[in-house]
Design a protein around this motif. Structure first.
Motif, PDB file in Angstrom:
ATOM      1  N   ILE A   1      32.262 -22.480 -23.026  1.00 25.12           N
ATOM      2  CA  ILE A   1      31.961 -21.164 -23.592  1.00 25.12           C
ATOM      3  C   ILE A   1      31.312 -21.345 -24.965  1.00 25.12           C
ATOM      4  N   PRO A   2      30.080 -20.882 -25.151  1.00 22.78           N
ATOM      5  CA  PRO A   2      29.391 -21.052 -26.441  1.00 22.78           C
ATOM      6  C   PRO A   2      29.715 -19.914 -27.402  1.00 22.78           C
ATOM      7  N   PRO A   3      29.394 -20.083 -28.680  1.00 24.90           N
ATOM      8  CA  PRO A   3      29.534 -18.964 -29.619  1.00 24.90           C
ATOM      9  C   PRO A   3      28.615 -17.814 -29.195  1.00 24.90           C
ATOM     10  N   ALA A   4      29.010 -16.609 -29.524  1.00 27.10           N
ATOM     11  CA  ALA A   4      28.188 -15.437 -29.191  1.00 27.10           C
ATOM     12  C   ALA A   4      28.623 -14.266 -30.048  1.00 27.10           C
ATOM     13  N   LYS A   5      27.762 -13.295 -30.156  1.00 25.24           N
ATOM     14  CA  LYS A   5      28.143 -12.034 -30.789  1.00 25.24           C
ATOM     15  C   LYS A   5      28.858 -11.187 -29.747  1.00 25.24           C
ATOM     16  N   PRO A   6      30.041 -10.657 -30.053  1.00 28.49           N
ATOM     17  CA  PRO A   6      30.796  -9.897 -29.042  1.00 28.49           C
ATOM     18  C   PRO A   6      29.983  -8.803 -28.370  1.00 28.49           C
ATOM     19  N   GLY A   7      29.138  -8.114 -29.136  1.00 29.84           N
ATOM     20  CA  GLY A   7      28.350  -7.037 -28.546  1.00 29.84           C
ATOM     21  C   GLY A   7      27.408  -7.513 -27.450  1.00 29.84           C
ATOM     22  N   GLU A   8      26.994  -8.789 -27.532  1.00 28.73           N
ATOM     23  CA  GLU A   8      26.077  -9.338 -26.532  1.00 28.73           C
ATOM     24  C   GLU A   8      26.777  -9.625 -25.209  1.00 28.73           C
ATOM     25  N   LEU A   9      28.094  -9.598 -25.224  1.00 29.59           N
ATOM     26  CA  LEU A   9      28.875  -9.883 -24.016  1.00 29.59           C
ATOM     27  C   LEU A   9      29.325  -8.610 -23.306  1.00 29.59           C
ATOM     28  N   CYS A  10      29.034  -7.462 -23.904  1.00 32.79           N
ATOM     29  CA  CYS A  10      29.514  -6.180 -23.384  1.00 32.79           C
ATOM     30  C   CYS A  10      28.421  -5.466 -22.600  1.00 32.79           C
ATOM     31  N   PHE A  11      28.828  -4.759 -21.567  1.00 32.38           N
ATOM     32  CA  PHE A  11      27.907  -4.000 -20.741  1.00 32.38           C
ATOM     33  C   PHE A  11      27.828  -2.555 -21.219  1.00 32.38           C
ATOM     34  N   LYS A  12      26.695  -1.941 -20.986  1.00 34.76           N
ATOM     35  CA  LYS A  12      26.489  -0.559 -21.394  1.00 34.76           C
ATOM     36  C   LYS A  12      27.256   0.397 -20.482  1.00 34.76           C
ATOM     37  N   LEU A  13      27.556   1.579 -21.013  1.00 40.89           N
ATOM     38  CA  LEU A  13      28.228   2.605 -20.213  1.00 40.89           C
ATOM     39  C   LEU A  13      27.253   3.294 -19.260  1.00 40.89           C
ATOM     40  N   MET A  14      25.972   3.318 -19.603  1.00 36.88           N
ATOM     41  CA  MET A  14      24.996   4.033 -18.786  1.00 36.88           C
ATOM     42  C   MET A  14      24.885   3.427 -17.394  1.00 36.88           C
ATOM     43  N   ARG A  15      24.846   4.308 -16.384  1.00 37.54           N
ATOM     44  CA  ARG A  15      24.715   3.884 -14.999  1.00 37.54           C
ATOM     45  C   ARG A  15      23.277   4.049 -14.519  1.00 37.54           C
ATOM     46  N   ASP A  16      22.868   3.191 -13.587  1.00 39.90           N
ATOM     47  CA  ASP A  16      21.589   3.359 -12.901  1.00 39.90           C
ATOM     48  C   ASP A  16      21.867   4.222 -11.673  1.00 39.90           C
ATOM     49  N   THR A  17      21.445   5.460 -11.720  1.00 45.33           N
ATOM     50  CA  THR A  17      21.786   6.412 -10.652  1.00 45.33           C
ATOM     51  C   THR A  17      20.649   6.589  -9.641  1.00 45.33           C
ATOM     52  N   ARG A  18      19.584   5.783  -9.751  1.00 48.21           N
ATOM     53  CA  ARG A  18      18.412   6.003  -8.902  1.00 48.21           C
ATOM     54  C   ARG A  18      18.732   5.922  -7.416  1.00 48.21           C
TER      55      ARG A  18
ATOM     56  N   SER B   1      21.965   5.942  -6.085  1.00 51.23           N
ATOM     57  CA  SER B   1      23.380   6.265  -5.893  1.00 51.23           C
ATOM     58  C   SER B   1      23.565   7.757  -5.602  1.00 51.23           C
ATOM     59  N   HIS B   2      24.504   8.045  -4.713  1.00 48.54           N
ATOM     60  CA  HIS B   2      24.850   9.452  -4.447  1.00 48.54           C
ATOM     61  C   HIS B   2      25.584  10.044  -5.648  1.00 48.54           C
ATOM     62  N   ASP B   3      26.280   9.190  -6.381  1.00 47.11           N
ATOM     63  CA  ASP B   3      26.993   9.628  -7.589  1.00 47.11           C
ATOM     64  C   ASP B   3      26.002   9.654  -8.751  1.00 47.11           C
ATOM     65  N   LYS B   4      25.697  10.828  -9.234  1.00 47.19           N
ATOM     66  CA  LYS B   4      24.715  10.963 -10.303  1.00 47.19           C
ATOM     67  C   LYS B   4      25.355  11.055 -11.688  1.00 47.19           C
ATOM     68  N   SER B   5      26.648  10.730 -11.798  1.00 50.46           N
ATOM     69  CA  SER B   5      27.290  10.707 -13.116  1.00 50.46           C
ATOM     70  C   SER B   5      26.565   9.699 -13.988  1.00 50.46           C
ATOM     71  N   PRO B   6      26.162  10.094 -15.191  1.00 45.02           N
ATOM     72  CA  PRO B   6      25.314   9.199 -15.996  1.00 45.02           C
ATOM     73  C   PRO B   6      26.038   8.015 -16.634  1.00 45.02           C
ATOM     74  N   TYR B   7      27.386   8.074 -16.706  1.00 45.45           N
ATOM     75  CA  TYR B   7      28.116   7.021 -17.431  1.00 45.45           C
ATOM     76  C   TYR B   7      29.221   6.420 -16.560  1.00 45.45           C
ATOM     77  N   ASN B   8      29.439   5.140 -16.777  1.00 45.28           N
ATOM     78  CA  ASN B   8      30.563   4.444 -16.149  1.00 45.28           C
ATOM     79  C   ASN B   8      31.719   4.493 -17.147  1.00 45.28           C
ATOM     80  N   PRO B   9      32.782   5.259 -16.871  1.00 46.46           N
ATOM     81  CA  PRO B   9      33.854   5.430 -17.861  1.00 46.46           C
ATOM     82  C   PRO B   9      34.778   4.213 -17.941  1.00 46.46           C
ATOM     83  N   ALA B  10      34.189   3.073 -18.266  1.00 49.23           N
ATOM     84  CA  ALA B  10      34.946   1.828 -18.398  1.00 49.23           C
ATOM     85  C   ALA B  10      34.222   0.939 -19.399  1.00 49.23           C
ATOM     86  N   PHE B  11      34.999   0.164 -20.155  1.00 50.49           N
ATOM     87  CA  PHE B  11      34.414  -0.856 -21.020  1.00 50.49           C
ATOM     88  C   PHE B  11      34.527  -2.190 -20.301  1.00 50.49           C
ATOM     89  N   ARG B  12      33.404  -2.925 -20.258  1.00 52.62           N
ATOM     90  CA  ARG B  12      33.344  -4.172 -19.497  1.00 52.62           C
ATOM     91  C   ARG B  12      32.692  -5.268 -20.328  1.00 52.62           C
TER      92      ARG B  12
END
Length: 227
Positions: free
Chosen positions: A52-69, A71-82
């Protein structure tokens, strides 16, 4: 941690852009707290896993925004931190350690290969399980591992062509992905011992990740069109 869970619970109930933008400060505060958690996990994981190399924590986190193109679920955000902490940051290969936080006792700690969309990666792991079936079985049968984990993954109905249907590891040759998930309750997340529990769990996953990463040596991530 309560700030994270409270924000995500509210986002799940109000999953639209208008609410999200009206509560940007709450998002920023929760995201900062999550990045702090990822930062601590990164430091401690680097002490036990030299890949495991050094990294900035923010670079390891995924965005909340979903790709809904598609998907039947058009909710714009994934309500989870990953976040994924691996040898190449948040790239899924080489495999590493996955942190998924979602209120309602839906959080988990993960490891292994979650993505089954990389055919070359699937083939590479199957080949190693086929050739090193005894090593794979010893890993899974180790009491320290078996008492904690049951490998999961999407799979075929039959052993794929090119592999023996009566191979001792035939069931695992059907898999297209191989991963571990350990559920985490909200109460655990809010407890003082969560970080120690997480590191202990991730440490126990290390041999599993190691086997997969040996198989995945030389894998090249496909380039996106236009790159």
């Amino acid at each position: 941690m309560k700030q994270i869970l409270d924000y995500l619970a509210a986002l799940e109930q109000n999953n639209d852009r208008e609410w999200f933008h009206a509560h940007k400060e709450e998002y920023r505060a929760a995201a900062r707290q999550f990045e702090e958690l990822v930062g601590v996990l990164l430091l401690r994981l680097r002490e036990l896993d030299g890949s495991i190399p050094p990294a900035k924590p923010g670079e390891l986190c995924f965005k909340l925004m979903r790709d809904t193109r598609f998907s039947h679920d058009k909710s714009p955000y994934n309500p989870a931190f990953r976040a994924h902490i691996g040898p190449k940051g948040k790239l899924p290969i080489p495999v590493g350690y996955f942190l998924f936080l979602r209120p309602g006792d839906r959080s988990f700690l993960g490891g292994g290969l979650f993505a089954d969309c990389f055919k070359d990666a699937t083939d590479m792991v199957r080949q190693r399980i086929s050739a090193q079936g005894g090593e794979w079985q010893r890993l899974l049968s180790d009491p320290a591992f078996a008492s904690r984990f049951t490998p999961q993954g999407s799979r075929l109905k039959r052993v794929p062509q090119g592999y023996e249907s009566d191979h001792p590891q035939a069931e695992y040759l059907k898999y297209k992905s191989w991963y571990l998930e350990v559920p985490v309750t909200d109460r655990q997340l809010l407890g003082e011992g969560f970080l120690d529990e997480a590191i202990e769990t991730f440490a126990a996953m290390r041999p599993f990740n190691g086997f997969l990463n040996e198989a995945l040596t030389g894998f090249v991530m496909p380039q996106r069109p236009g790159k």
